[in-house]
Design a protein around this motif. Sequence first.
Motif, PDB file in Angstrom:
ATOM      1  N   TYR A  92       0.799  -1.236   0.000  1.00 30.23           N
ATOM      2  CA  TYR A  92       0.000   0.000   0.000  1.00 30.23           C
ATOM      3  C   TYR A  92       0.829   1.284   0.000  1.00 30.23           C
ATOM      4  CZ  TYR A  92      -3.266  -3.634   1.316  1.00 30.23           C
ATOM      5  OH  TYR A  92      -3.967  -4.795   1.360  1.00 30.23           O
ATOM      6  N   ASN A  93       2.019   1.295   0.575  1.00 29.88           N
ATOM      7  CA  ASN A  93       2.903   2.454   0.464  1.00 29.88           C
ATOM      8  C   ASN A  93       4.344   1.950   0.536  1.00 29.88           C
ATOM      9  OD1 ASN A  93       3.879   5.056   0.281  1.00 29.88           O
ATOM     10  ND2 ASN A  93       3.479   5.570   2.404  1.00 29.88           N
ATOM     11  N   PRO A  94       4.774   1.160  -0.451  1.00 29.32           N
ATOM     12  CA  PRO A  94       6.036   0.440  -0.342  1.00 29.32           C
ATOM     13  C   PRO A  94       7.270   1.323  -0.245  1.00 29.32           C
ATOM     14  CG  PRO A  94       5.155   0.283  -2.566  1.00 29.32           C
ATOM     15  CD  PRO A  94       4.094   0.894  -1.719  1.00 29.32           C
ATOM     16  N   ARG A  95       7.199   2.545  -0.771  1.00 27.74           N
ATOM     17  CA  ARG A  95       8.375   3.422  -0.736  1.00 27.74           C
ATOM     18  C   ARG A  95       8.294   4.442   0.390  1.00 27.74           C
ATOM     19  NH1 ARG A  95      10.081   5.730  -6.391  1.00 27.74           N
ATOM     20  NH2 ARG A  95      12.066   5.852  -5.277  1.00 27.74           N
ATOM     21  N   TYR A  96       7.338   4.259   1.290  1.00 27.20           N
ATOM     22  CA  TYR A  96       7.160   5.196   2.404  1.00 27.20           C
ATOM     23  C   TYR A  96       7.041   6.627   1.879  1.00 27.20           C
ATOM     24  CZ  TYR A  96       8.767   1.135   5.013  1.00 27.20           C
ATOM     25  OH  TYR A  96       8.906  -0.121   5.524  1.00 27.20           O
ATOM     26  N   ASP A  97       6.155   6.791   0.919  1.00 27.85           N
ATOM     27  CA  ASP A  97       5.952   8.058   0.229  1.00 27.85           C
ATOM     28  C   ASP A  97       5.204   9.023   1.147  1.00 27.85           C
ATOM     29  OD1 ASP A  97       5.083  10.148  -1.422  1.00 27.85           O
ATOM     30  OD2 ASP A  97       5.044   8.853  -3.184  1.00 27.85           O
ATOM     31  N   TYR A  98       5.871  10.106   1.542  1.00 28.25           N
ATOM     32  CA  TYR A  98       5.241  11.106   2.408  1.00 28.25           C
ATOM     33  C   TYR A  98       4.021  11.725   1.741  1.00 28.25           C
ATOM     34  CZ  TYR A  98       9.021  11.397   5.882  1.00 28.25           C
ATOM     35  OH  TYR A  98       9.912  11.123   6.881  1.00 28.25           O
ATOM     36  N   GLN A  99       4.166  12.058   0.459  1.00 28.77           N
ATOM     37  CA  GLN A  99       3.080  12.755  -0.218  1.00 28.77           C
ATOM     38  C   GLN A  99       1.842  11.880  -0.338  1.00 28.77           C
ATOM     39  OE1 GLN A  99       3.233  13.908  -4.550  1.00 28.77           O
ATOM     40  NE2 GLN A  99       3.425  15.942  -3.668  1.00 28.77           N
ATOM     41  N   ALA A 100       2.049  10.609  -0.688  1.00 29.74           N
ATOM     42  CA  ALA A 100       0.911   9.711  -0.838  1.00 29.74           C
ATOM     43  C   ALA A 100       0.250   9.410   0.497  1.00 29.74           C
ATOM     44  CB  ALA A 100       1.363   8.411  -1.497  1.00 29.74           C
ATOM     45  N   TYR A 101       1.023   9.428   1.580  1.00 28.19           N
ATOM     46  CA  TYR A 101       0.477   9.040   2.875  1.00 28.19           C
ATOM     47  C   TYR A 101      -0.047  10.234   3.674  1.00 28.19           C
ATOM     48  CZ  TYR A 101       0.318   7.357   7.693  1.00 28.19           C
ATOM     49  OH  TYR A 101      -0.092   7.058   8.960  1.00 28.19           O
ATOM     50  N   LEU A 102       0.774  11.262   3.833  1.00 29.46           N
ATOM     51  CA  LEU A 102       0.420  12.359   4.738  1.00 29.46           C
ATOM     52  C   LEU A 102      -0.525  13.382   4.126  1.00 29.46           C
ATOM     53  CD1 LEU A 102       3.753  13.137   6.635  1.00 29.46           C
ATOM     54  CD2 LEU A 102       1.644  12.213   7.590  1.00 29.46           C
ATOM     55  N   VAL A 103      -0.278  13.746   2.872  1.00 26.19           N
ATOM     56  CA  VAL A 103      -1.034  14.863   2.280  1.00 26.19           C
ATOM     57  C   VAL A 103      -2.541  14.608   2.258  1.00 26.19           C
ATOM     58  CG1 VAL A 103      -1.392  16.201   0.172  1.00 26.19           C
ATOM     59  CG2 VAL A 103       0.916  15.729   0.964  1.00 26.19           C
ATOM     60  N   PRO A 104      -3.027  13.438   1.812  1.00 21.93           N
ATOM     61  CA  PRO A 104      -4.487  13.237   1.818  1.00 21.93           C
ATOM     62  C   PRO A 104      -5.091  13.350   3.218  1.00 21.93           C
ATOM     63  CG  PRO A 104      -3.428  11.580   0.460  1.00 21.93           C
ATOM     64  CD  PRO A 104      -2.337  12.291   1.192  1.00 21.93           C
ATOM     65  N   GLY A 105      -4.404  12.787   4.225  1.00 24.82           N
ATOM     66  CA  GLY A 105      -4.928  12.874   5.592  1.00 24.82           C
ATOM     67  C   GLY A 105      -4.926  14.288   6.130  1.00 24.82           C
ATOM     68  N   LEU A 106      -3.857  15.028   5.853  1.00 24.73           N
ATOM     69  CA  LEU A 106      -3.781  16.419   6.312  1.00 24.73           C
ATOM     70  C   LEU A 106      -4.852  17.283   5.650  1.00 24.73           C
ATOM     71  CD1 LEU A 106       0.103  16.886   6.318  1.00 24.73           C
ATOM     72  CD2 LEU A 106      -1.388  16.860   8.323  1.00 24.73           C
ATOM     73  N   ILE A 107      -5.064  17.073   4.362  1.00 28.68           N
ATOM     74  CA  ILE A 107      -6.089  17.839   3.651  1.00 28.68           C
ATOM     75  C   ILE A 107      -7.475  17.490   4.192  1.00 28.68           C
ATOM     76  CG2 ILE A 107      -7.230  18.144   1.430  1.00 28.68           C
ATOM     77  CD1 ILE A 107      -4.498  17.938   0.110  1.00 28.68           C
ATOM     78  N   ALA A 108      -7.704  16.194   4.470  1.00 32.16           N
ATOM     79  CA  ALA A 108      -9.014  15.778   4.985  1.00 32.16           C
ATOM     80  C   ALA A 108      -9.306  16.410   6.340  1.00 32.16           C
ATOM     81  CB  ALA A 108      -9.072  14.257   5.092  1.00 32.16           C
ATOM     82  N   VAL A 109      -8.322  16.437   7.230  1.00 32.75           N
ATOM     83  CA  VAL A 109      -8.563  17.021   8.552  1.00 32.75           C
ATOM     84  C   VAL A 109      -8.721  18.536   8.441  1.00 32.75           C
ATOM     85  CG1 VAL A 109      -6.168  17.427   9.257  1.00 32.75           C
ATOM     86  CG2 VAL A 109      -7.876  16.860  10.981  1.00 32.75           C
ATOM     87  N   ALA A 110      -8.026  19.166   7.492  1.00 27.70           N
ATOM     88  CA  ALA A 110      -8.191  20.610   7.281  1.00 27.70           C
ATOM     89  C   ALA A 110      -9.588  20.917   6.751  1.00 27.70           C
ATOM     90  CB  ALA A 110      -7.127  21.126   6.317  1.00 27.70           C
TER      91      ALA A 110
END
Length: 389
Positions: free
Chosen positions: A178-196
Motif C-alpha cells: 500500500y505504500n512500499p516506498r514510504y511516500d510522504y506525499q501519498a500518505y500524509l497529504v491526503p490525511g492532512l487535507i481531509a482534517v483541514a
Amino acid sequence: MITAIYKIFIREWKRILTLPVHYVVLLVMPAIVCVIYATIYNNKFAKDLPVAIWDEAHSPLSRQFTFLLEETESIHITHQVNNYEEIERMMKNGEILAALHFPATLDKDIKSRHPVTVTLYANAASMVTSKLIYKDAAQVIITAGSGVILQKMVKTGMPATQAMSLVLPVNLHSWVLYNPRYDYQAYLVPGLIAVALQMMIIMVAILVLNYERKTGTIAELQQLSNGSASVVITGKMLAHLTMAWVNYLLVTCVMFPIFADGLIASNYPLFFMYTLLAIACIGVGMMVSAVVNDVMVACDIGLFYTSPAFVFSGFTFPRWGMPWFDQFYAQLMPFTPFLDSFFKVYFMHLPLKYCYHEITQLLLFIVVTYPVAIIIFQRKLNKPLVQHA
C-alpha cells in the motif's frame, strides 16, 4: 416545502459567495492548504540522508560495504570520521543523521565466521529518517556479510545450494503493501487535507445560524422558510454539502493530478465516505450554531473541538496505544471514523462493505446533531413570534 428549501439553498449559496467569513474559508483556504501541503511533501520520500562512516578496518570489504550503502536510496555518505566524539558533535550540529562504525577486525571475523558488530548510530529524534537509514543499512550489512561467507564456502568446494542453506537457514522476504516506498506525499497529504477540510466545514457551519442574528437577517430567513427550522437547516446543509463537493473535486481532480504524478485519488467509496463526513461535520457545526448565540464563543468551541482531530485520530499514532479518555475523545469527532475508512478505501482499495462500522458511526453523528439543531433553532425562531403575539 421543497420550494422553500430551494430558496434557502440559493440564498445560502449567495451568502457563501458574498460573505468573507464564508468564501474565504470555503473557497480560498482549501486551495491554499492543498498547495502548501503538497509543496511541503513534494519530494515524496526521504532520500540521500547524510550519514558518516567510521572505518577502523580500512579494508576492501569495508570499502565494499561503504559503496553498497551509498547505493541505497536513503543513505548518502557525507563524512569520514575517526571516533565517537566526532559523530556526536556532527549529530548535534545537524551535519549528519546517522553514522556506521566498522571495527578493525571486520574482515578477519567475517571470514572466520566469528560474530561481528557493526554499530549504527542513529538520531532517533527524527524517527522516520532513522528507521529508513536502519532499514537500508541492515539490508546491506546482512546481505553483503552473508555473501562474503557464501563465497568462502563455495571456494572450499561446497555446493552452492548447501552453502546457501548454511549461510541463510531461514530466508525472509518482506513485502511492503500500500505504500512500499514510504511516500510522504501519498500518505500524509491526503490525511492532512481531509482534517483541514473537516475543520473548515465545521467552522463555517458554526456560523450559518447564529450569524443570521448578528447580521440582522433572521426575519428574512423566517419569511423564506415559513418559520420552519427544518427547512432552514436542510437548505443550508445542501448548500454547504455542494460546496464540500466542489472542494472534493478541487482536491481529487486538480491538486492530485498536479502534485501526485497524474494520480486522481477519486473513487466511489472514497466519495461516499467523504460525503458522509461532510454531512456529519455540517451537522456538528449547525448544532453548535443553534445552541450558542454568541458567534465568538461558538468559534472558540469549534476551534477547541476540531484542533486536536489529527493528533487523536490515530493517523500518526495508533489509538489503541492512547489512554482510554483520549480514545473516547477521538470518537467524538467525525474525522476519526472517516480516517479508518480512508485507509481502507483509499490505500487498500477495499469496497464499502468493509466500512460498515465507520458508516454507522458517521450516521450516528448525523441522526444526533440535526434533530438537536432543528429543535433548538425552531424554539429560537418561535420566540419572536410568541413575543409579537
